[in-house]
Design a protein around this motif. Structure first.
Motif, mmCIF file in Angstrom:
data_model
loop_
_atom_site.group_PDB
_atom_site.id
_atom_site.type_symbol
_atom_site.label_atom_id
_atom_site.label_comp_id
_atom_site.label_asym_id
_atom_site.label_seq_id
_atom_site.Cartn_x
_atom_site.Cartn_y
_atom_site.Cartn_z
ATOM 1 N N LYS A 119 -0.043 13.475 -12.681
ATOM 2 C CA LYS A 119 0.344 12.360 -13.555
ATOM 3 C C LYS A 119 -0.436 12.423 -14.877
ATOM 4 O O LYS A 119 -1.662 12.492 -14.873
ATOM 5 C CB LYS A 119 0.074 11.021 -12.858
ATOM 6 C CG LYS A 119 0.804 10.848 -11.537
ATOM 7 C CD LYS A 119 0.377 9.559 -10.855
ATOM 8 C CE LYS A 119 1.072 9.369 -9.527
ATOM 9 N NZ LYS A 119 0.713 10.401 -8.527
ATOM 10 N N ASN A 120 0.287 12.350 -15.990
ATOM 11 C CA ASN A 120 -0.359 12.268 -17.295
ATOM 12 C C ASN A 120 -0.242 10.848 -17.844
ATOM 13 O O ASN A 120 0.301 9.956 -17.185
ATOM 14 C CB ASN A 120 0.245 13.289 -18.264
ATOM 15 C CG ASN A 120 1.754 13.114 -18.414
ATOM 16 O OD1 ASN A 120 2.297 12.041 -18.157
ATOM 17 N ND2 ASN A 120 2.429 14.172 -18.804
ATOM 18 N N SER A 121 -0.734 10.637 -19.052
ATOM 19 C CA SER A 121 -0.737 9.286 -19.622
ATOM 20 C C SER A 121 0.673 8.759 -19.846
ATOM 21 O O SER A 121 0.911 7.547 -19.773
ATOM 22 C CB SER A 121 -1.516 9.276 -20.944
ATOM 23 O OG SER A 121 -0.887 10.102 -21.906
ATOM 24 N N VAL A 122 1.634 9.667 -20.099
ATOM 25 C CA VAL A 122 3.028 9.229 -20.302
ATOM 26 C C VAL A 122 3.585 8.620 -19.021
ATOM 27 O O VAL A 122 4.286 7.606 -19.054
ATOM 28 C CB VAL A 122 3.894 10.415 -20.777
ATOM 29 C CG1 VAL A 122 5.351 9.985 -20.932
ATOM 30 C CG2 VAL A 122 3.375 10.975 -22.091
ATOM 31 N N MET A 147 -5.104 3.150 -13.587
ATOM 32 C CA MET A 147 -5.109 4.295 -14.500
ATOM 33 C C MET A 147 -6.525 4.589 -14.983
ATOM 34 O O MET A 147 -6.954 5.749 -15.029
ATOM 35 C CB MET A 147 -4.189 3.994 -15.692
ATOM 36 C CG MET A 147 -4.143 5.064 -16.755
ATOM 37 S SD MET A 147 -3.102 4.542 -18.152
ATOM 38 C CE MET A 147 -3.216 5.993 -19.204
ATOM 39 N N LYS A 148 -7.262 3.546 -15.321
ATOM 40 C CA LYS A 148 -8.660 3.726 -15.761
ATOM 41 C C LYS A 148 -9.509 4.283 -14.624
ATOM 42 O O LYS A 148 -10.357 5.160 -14.838
ATOM 43 C CB LYS A 148 -9.241 2.397 -16.239
ATOM 44 C CG LYS A 148 -8.621 1.856 -17.524
ATOM 45 C CD LYS A 148 -9.450 0.704 -18.071
ATOM 46 C CE LYS A 148 -9.528 -0.416 -17.066
ATOM 47 N NZ LYS A 148 -10.464 -1.472 -17.423
ATOM 48 N N MET A 149 -9.287 3.780 -13.418
ATOM 49 C CA MET A 149 -10.066 4.238 -12.266
ATOM 50 C C MET A 149 -9.809 5.714 -11.959
ATOM 51 O O MET A 149 -10.679 6.408 -11.427
ATOM 52 C CB MET A 149 -9.733 3.384 -11.038
ATOM 53 C CG MET A 149 -10.248 1.956 -11.131
ATOM 54 S SD MET A 149 -9.586 0.891 -9.826
ATOM 55 C CE MET A 149 -10.242 1.708 -8.369
ATOM 56 N N ASN A 150 -8.607 6.205 -12.319
ATOM 57 C CA ASN A 150 -8.276 7.613 -12.115
ATOM 58 C C ASN A 150 -8.682 8.479 -13.301
ATOM 59 O O ASN A 150 -8.294 9.655 -13.372
ATOM 60 C CB ASN A 150 -6.777 7.761 -11.846
ATOM 61 C CG ASN A 150 -6.393 7.418 -10.422
ATOM 62 O OD1 ASN A 150 -6.347 8.280 -9.558
ATOM 63 N ND2 ASN A 150 -6.135 6.144 -10.168
ATOM 64 N N ASN A 151 -9.447 7.880 -14.235
ATOM 65 C CA ASN A 151 -9.989 8.613 -15.389
ATOM 66 C C ASN A 151 -8.907 9.258 -16.256
ATOM 67 O O ASN A 151 -9.093 10.361 -16.789
ATOM 68 C CB ASN A 151 -10.985 9.685 -14.927
ATOM 69 C CG ASN A 151 -12.185 9.077 -14.224
ATOM 70 O OD1 ASN A 151 -12.725 8.070 -14.667
ATOM 71 N ND2 ASN A 151 -12.606 9.688 -13.126
ATOM 72 N N VAL A 152 -7.770 8.588 -16.373
ATOM 73 C CA VAL A 152 -6.715 9.046 -17.275
ATOM 74 C C VAL A 152 -6.877 8.297 -18.593
ATOM 75 O O VAL A 152 -6.892 7.063 -18.622
ATOM 76 C CB VAL A 152 -5.313 8.786 -16.690
ATOM 77 C CG1 VAL A 152 -4.236 9.261 -17.656
ATOM 78 C CG2 VAL A 152 -5.165 9.477 -15.345
ATOM 79 N N GLU A 153 -7.022 9.033 -19.678
ATOM 80 C CA GLU A 153 -7.280 8.420 -20.983
ATOM 81 C C GLU A 153 -6.013 7.765 -21.533
ATOM 82 O O GLU A 153 -4.981 8.429 -21.723
ATOM 83 C CB GLU A 153 -7.767 9.496 -21.968
ATOM 84 C CG GLU A 153 -8.305 8.952 -23.267
ATOM 85 C CD GLU A 153 -9.743 8.466 -23.168
ATOM 86 O OE1 GLU A 153 -10.303 8.119 -24.211
ATOM 87 O OE2 GLU A 153 -10.304 8.427 -22.062
ATOM 88 N N PRO A 154 -6.033 6.461 -21.797
ATOM 89 C CA PRO A 154 -4.840 5.811 -22.371
ATOM 90 C C PRO A 154 -4.666 6.179 -23.837
ATOM 91 O O PRO A 154 -5.655 6.378 -24.559
ATOM 92 C CB PRO A 154 -5.150 4.316 -22.206
ATOM 93 C CG PRO A 154 -6.639 4.235 -22.198
ATOM 94 C CD PRO A 154 -7.122 5.499 -21.554
#
Length: 416
Positions: A119-122, A147-154
Motif C-alpha cells: 500500500k502506498n499513500s495513494v 496510516m501514520k502507525m504504518n509509517n506511510v508518509e501522507p
C-alpha cells in the motif's frame, strides 16, 4: 522524373503509416478522453472476446465504469482482474476501491484496500476519501491514524482530505496536529487548496481566531478561501463580520488584479451565499437577506438549492415573520422538504401560532408521519393556549419515544 521516382517510396511509406489502425488500448483511451464511457465498455467487451486485453485495458474499463452506476459491470471487471492474475497491480486495486466507494459500498472498498499487497499513500488517501465522501468522517480519521502507525508518509492530498474529516467531526486536536506536521515538514508545500482546508477546519471546529489569522495571512485567495471564512463567521454568530467580509470580497472581485501575470475576478458561489444568508438570519436582517437572495439569482445567475430556501425560511422565522415564511415556502419552485416545514413549525411553537402551526403539522404528517418532534411541538402550542384536551389527544398519538439528543467530544485519539 527521377525525383518523382525517388519520392515515390517515401510517399508510399507515409501513406502506410497514416492508415495504420490504432492499438486496442489507444482506442479505449480515445473513447475515455472523449467521455464516451459506454463505448469504452463496449469496445472492452469486444477485445475480451478477441482475447486482446491486458492490464491497461482493464485500467481504462475501470475508469469508464467509475462513471457508470452499474455495480454488476464493476464486479465483472473485479473478477477479471483476479482471473488474469493482476492483483499485484496497485493502480487497478485503487480504481476498484474508488469504484466501490462511489457506489457507497464501503465494505467492499475496504476489503479491496486490505487485499493490496503493497500500500502506498495513494491507496491510503483513496480509502480516507471514500469514508469522507460517504459521510463517515470518524472512520476516515481512524484510517488516517492507522496510516501514520504504518509509517506511510501522507502527501498534500491526504492531509487535505484528513482536514476535511476533522472539520466534519470537530476534531480540533487532530487538525492542529496536521497543521504542526505541515509546518515541520520542509519539503511539503502548503498550497492554496491545503491552506483553504486549514481555514475551513479551524472555522468549523470553533477556533475562528486562528482561522481568521490564516485567512488574513493568505495573499492569493480564491472563492473557497473567502467562502470558508464567511461561513465560519456565520456559523459562530459573528454575522456582521461575515457580511463585512462578503462586502469586501465583492469589492475586490470587481477589481481585476494580477495573479501570475493573468487577471482574475472572484465571484461568490452558491456556498458563499449560504454563509451570507445564514449571517443575515442570525442578525435578524430580513430585508438585507431578501436582497442577497435576489442578487444571487439576478446578478450571479445562481440557482437556489434547498439550503438557500432553508436559510430564507429560517431568516423569516427568527424575525417572527411566520406568514412571510409560509408564503415563501408555498412559492418555492418545488415541494419543500420536511426540514423546511419543521423550521416553520418550531417557530409557530415559539410564537404560539396555533392556526398556522396546525396547518404546517398537517403537511408534515404527509411527509414524515413518524417524527415524534412534530407532535411534541404541536402539543406545546396547545399547552401555551391552555387547550389541554387537544394537548392530550396529540400526546396520545405518539407511538414511540423521542430519540435522545447526543453530543461528541474529542478524547485522546478519537471523537466520541
Amino acid at each position: 522524373m527521377t525525383h518523382l521516382k525517388r519520392l515515390n517510396p517515401l510517399i508510399q511509406r507515409s501513406a502506410h503509416y497514416s492508415i495504420k489502425p490504432p492499438s486496442p488500448n489507444h482506442t479505449l483511451k480515445n473513447h475515455l478522453d472523449s467521455k464516451s464511457h459506454t463505448k469504452v465498455l463496449h469496445h472492452f467487451r469486444f477485445l475480451l472476446r478477441q482475447r486482446s486485453i491486458n492490464s491497461f485495458s482493464l485500467l481504462f474499463a475501470l475508469k469508464a465504469c467509475n462513471h457508470k452506476h452499474s455495480s454488476f459491470q464493476g464486479k465483472q471487471l473485479h473478477a477479471l482482474i483476479i482471473k488474469f492474475g493482476y492483483q499485484p497491480i496497485v493502480q487497478l486495486h485503487t480504481l476498484l476501491l474508488r469504484m466501490y466507494a462511489q457506489w457507497g459500498n464501503l465494505c467492499e472498498a475496504h476489503q479491496v484496500f486490505d487485499e493490496i499487497p503493497s500500500k502506498n499513500s495513494v491507496c491510503w488517501t483513496s480509502l480516507i476519501s471514500a469514508y469522507v465522501d460517504n459521510h463517515k468522517p470518524n472512520k476516515a480519521l481512524e484510517v488516517f491514524r492507522l496510516m501514520k502507525m504504518n509509517n506511510v508518509e501522507p502527501d498534500q492530498v491526504t492531509l487535505t482530505v484528513a482536514l476535511s474529516a476533522c472539520a466534519d467531526t470537530g476534531a480540533l486536536e487532530m487538525g492542529e496536529w496536521i497543521h504542526d506536521f505541515l509546518q515541520s515538514k520542509r519539503g511539503l508545500k502548503i498550497d492554496l487548496c491545503l491552506n483553504n482546508a486549514l481555514i475551513n477546519m479551524y472555522a468549523k471546529c470553533g477556533d475562528v481566531v486562528t482561522a481568521r489569522r490564516l485567512f488574513d495571512s493568505t495573499r492569493k485567495k480564491d472563492v473557497t478561501t473567502w467562502t470558508s471564512m464567511i461561513v465560519g463567521h456565520a456559523l459562530h454568530g459573528q454575522a456582521h463580520k461575515a457580511l463585512q467580509l462578503f462586502s469586501e470580497m465583492k469589492t475586490r472581485g470587481r477589481e481585476k488584479k494580477n495573479w501570475n501575470s493573468s487577471s482574475y475576478v472572484i465571484n461568490p458561489n452558491d456556498v458563499t451565499f449560504i454563509g451570507v444568508l445564514m449571517a443575515c438570519s442570525h442578525a435578524g436582517l430580513v430585508e438585507e437577506g431578501k436582497g442577497h437572495f435576489r442578487s444571487m439569482i439576478e446578478d450571479y445567475g445562481i440557482r437556489p438549492r434547498e439550503p438557500h430556501f432553508g436559510c430564507m425560511v429560517d431568516l423569516f422565522c427568527r424575525a417572527g415573520h411566520l406568514r412571510d415564511a409560509y408564503d415563501f415556502i408555498m412559492e418555492m419552485p418545488g415541494p419543500a422538504n420536511a426540514v423546511i416545514w419543521r423550521t416553520l413549525l418550531g417557530a409557530c411553537s415559539l410564537h404560539g401560532e396555533l392556526e398556522l402551526g396546525a396547518e404546517v403539522r398537517h403537511k408534515l404528517l404527509k411527509l414524515d408521519p413518524n417524527y415524534v418532534g412534530d407532535s411534541v411541538a404541536m402539543s406545546n402550542i396547545y399547552a401555551n393556549k391552555g387547550m389541554w384536551n387537544n394537548k392530550v389527544i396529540v400526546r396520545n398519538q405518539i407511538k414511540r419515544s423521542r430519540a435522545p439528543g447526543c453530543s461528541s467530544i474529542e478524547v485522546g485519539i478519537g471523537v466520541r
